[in-house]
Design an enzyme around this catalytic site. Structure first.
Site, PDB file in Angstrom:
ATOM      1  N   SER A  42       0.845  -1.109   0.151  1.00 50.32           N
ATOM      2  CA  SER A  42       0.061  -0.005  -0.085  1.00 50.32           C
ATOM      3  C   SER A  42       0.932   1.216   0.235  1.00 50.32           C
ATOM      4  O   SER A  42       1.793   1.495  -0.609  1.00 50.32           O
ATOM      5  CB  SER A  42      -1.077  -0.277   1.053  1.00 50.32           C
ATOM      6  OG  SER A  42      -2.229   0.866   0.924  1.00 50.32           O
TER       7      SER A  42
ATOM      8  N   HIS B 208      -7.847  -5.747   0.644  1.00 52.19           N
ATOM      9  CA  HIS B 208      -6.586  -4.780   0.833  1.00 52.19           C
ATOM     10  C   HIS B 208      -5.726  -5.301   1.987  1.00 52.19           C
ATOM     11  O   HIS B 208      -6.147  -4.997   3.042  1.00 52.19           O
ATOM     12  CB  HIS B 208      -7.013  -3.255   0.837  1.00 52.19           C
ATOM     13  CG  HIS B 208      -5.566  -2.508   0.895  1.00 52.19           C
ATOM     14  ND1 HIS B 208      -4.812  -2.225  -0.173  1.00 52.19           N
ATOM     15  CD2 HIS B 208      -5.507  -1.786   1.855  1.00 52.19           C
ATOM     16  CE1 HIS B 208      -4.106  -1.384   0.101  1.00 52.19           C
ATOM     17  NE2 HIS B 208      -4.222  -0.933   1.348  1.00 52.19           N
TER      18      HIS B 208
HETATM   19  C1  GCU Z   1      -5.292   4.900   1.759  1.00 53.68           C
HETATM   20  C2  GCU Z   1      -4.717   5.422   0.580  1.00 53.68           C
HETATM   21  C3  GCU Z   1      -3.921   4.650  -0.151  1.00 53.68           C
HETATM   22  C4  GCU Z   1      -3.083   3.973   0.446  1.00 53.68           C
HETATM   23  C5  GCU Z   1      -3.786   3.325   1.663  1.00 53.68           C
HETATM   24  C6  GCU Z   1      -2.684   2.456   2.652  1.00 53.68           C
HETATM   25  O1  GCU Z   1      -6.421   3.955   1.200  1.00 53.68           O
HETATM   26  O2  GCU Z   1      -5.789   6.223  -0.033  1.00 53.68           O
HETATM   27  O3  GCU Z   1      -3.254   5.658  -1.031  1.00 53.68           O
HETATM   28  O4  GCU Z   1      -2.314   3.056  -0.357  1.00 53.68           O
HETATM   29  O5  GCU Z   1      -4.363   4.077   2.493  1.00 53.68           O
HETATM   30  O6  GCU Z   1      -1.547   2.567   2.608  1.00 53.68           O
HETATM   31  O7  GCU Z   1      -3.092   1.382   3.261  1.00 53.68           O
END
Ligand code: GCU
Length: 420
Positions: A258, A399
């Protein structure tokens, strides 16, 4: 039907998450027509013909990312010192060495302390190793009571009992599902991880704390943000790993999930010593194409996380078509080294298709350099990794970074490290 429900959920979820009216697009039919910049055309539109030409074009692309997206990493010598703060030579039922090492980074009298947690297989001499940042402190990746609880700033979380930006004992091991250390050790790999907040706490403080305290001074529209600070820190840990006798520093895989996947990609683009780069669901500002305007957008990320990128990146809020680069070119900066990108079906916010298409659009650069790039042009089925010099998978689920993902990284790394 299932997809429509999922989209509706994601739409409400992402809007609610940021407490603002923001409608993300999850419909391919509503995407604008877009043209990707060609990584193999110089800024003056002349074609890149060979590897020598690519070296020059690569410098142009890197500069565009520095000026328009991540910001320029400051230069200047930083002194590195380290000391072992704990060691357990019988970790994981005697299979591994677990070591905590404190690095002191010093520049012009300013210092930054970062704690590295290392796991090394006991069998064998020099090991390939995965290096990645963690989200909440080294103590959260394992329930081992010997690992120090981070002293760095952490986000308050009432449910977890964190109220004064200080971590607490009850969070020990809370993220262990994301870090299957035993599986790595069994396959002969080491692991090095550090808390991203040791390098730069993840909030907007006007660029004062963390790495920024080492490089004070006036800022401009292309000064670095937190993602670049995290990436720089990964390279400083690699400086240290080069001195560790049990580590084969020529076989270090830099990886991240992420926001930390965005940092891993930028680290891999800047530092050719990283042998393999892995991005797990890095999405916008990571492996996903910005110009598709699908899931998280440039405006959304710059609004929610104003400290992640350079100020110039905000010029492209709702103007993605004006971006002189897109994220396939970030992936191309890693060529000819192996790169593995992965997505998750329920993580449409990170735009899995946009991540896949970025891999495909980076492939001509790999081909120019005599490597395969991404094999195949069709978006793969779930749990069907594509494995060329660029690897890609999409798995079912949310995710996260899980054992399926790690097993795929291990399989991928085995292929490339065996060839050496
Ligand atoms: C949020 C953000 C993302 C990121 C994510 C994370 O959702 O919008 O860009 O990748 O956090 O780091 O879990």
């Amino acid at each position: 039907m299932k997809t429509a429900l999922l989209s509706a959920f994601l739409l409400i979820f992402s809007g609610a998450l940021f407490g603002q009216a923001f409608v993300a697009n999850y419909d391919e039919a509503k995407m604008p027509a877009y043209t990707l910049p060609d990584p193999l055309l110089f800024n003056n539109e002349q074609p890149v013909k060979d590897a020598v030409g690519w070296t020059k074009r690569r410098a142009e692309i890197l500069e565009l990312f520095e000026n328009e997206v991540y910001g320029k990493t400051p230069t200047g010598k930083v002194h590195l010192a380290f000391r072992v703060i704990s060691e357990n030579r019988e970790a994981l039922e005697g299979m591994a060495i677990q070591r905590e090492v404190q690095l002191t980074l010093e520049k012009d009298g300013n210092t930054l302390l970062i704690n590295v947690l290392l796991y090394l297989p006991k069998a064998g001499k020099k090991h390939p190793l995965f290096l990645g940042l963690n989200f909440s402190g080294n103590h959260t990746i394992s329930d081992d009571p010997g690992i120090a609880i981070t002293n760095s700033w952490v986000r308050n979380n009432a449910a977890k009992g964190i109220t004064a930006n200080k971590s607490v004992e009850s969070t020990r091991g809370s993220d262990s599902a994301s870090w299957p250390v035993r599986a790595l050790i069994e396959r002969g790999y080491g692991l090095a991880t550090i808390y991203c907040g040791d390098l730069d706490p993840d909030f907007d403080d006007g660029f004062k704390n963390g790495v920024h305290s080492l490089f004070p001074g006036p800022r401009s529209s292309n000064s670095w943000g937190t993602v670049a600070g995290w990436a720089w820190g990964l390279s400083r840990v690699l400086d240290y790993l080069e001195k560790v006798k049990e580590v084969d520093a020529k076989r270090v895989v830099v990886l991240g999930h992420s926001r930390l996947g965005k940092a891993a990609l930028w680290a891999g683009a800047n530092d050719p010593r990283f042998a393999i780069v892995v991005s797990n669901e890095s999405g916008c500002g990571g492996a996903a194409l910005s110009k598709r305007i699908f899931g998280e957008t440039v405006e959304r990320i710059n609004t929610s996380f104003p400290h992640w990128f350079c100020e110039n990146f905000r010029k492209y809020n709702r103007k993605e078509e004006d971006l002189p680069v897109d994220q396939h070119e970030l992936l191309a900066l890693i060529a000819p080294r192996p790169l593995y990108v992965c997505s998750a079906e329920e993580d449409q916010w990170s735009d899995p298709k946009g991540e896949f298409l970025a891999c495909a659009a980076a492939s001509p650069v790999y081909k120019l350099l005599g490597k395969e790039g991404l094999p195949g042009k069709e978006f793969p089925d779930l749990q069907q990794p594509l494995t060329g010099t660029i690897g890609y998978h999409i798995r079912s689920g949310k995710h996260a970074i899980n054992l399926y993902d790690w097993t795929s990284f291990l399989n991928f790394s085995d292929i490339y490290f065996a060839k050496r």
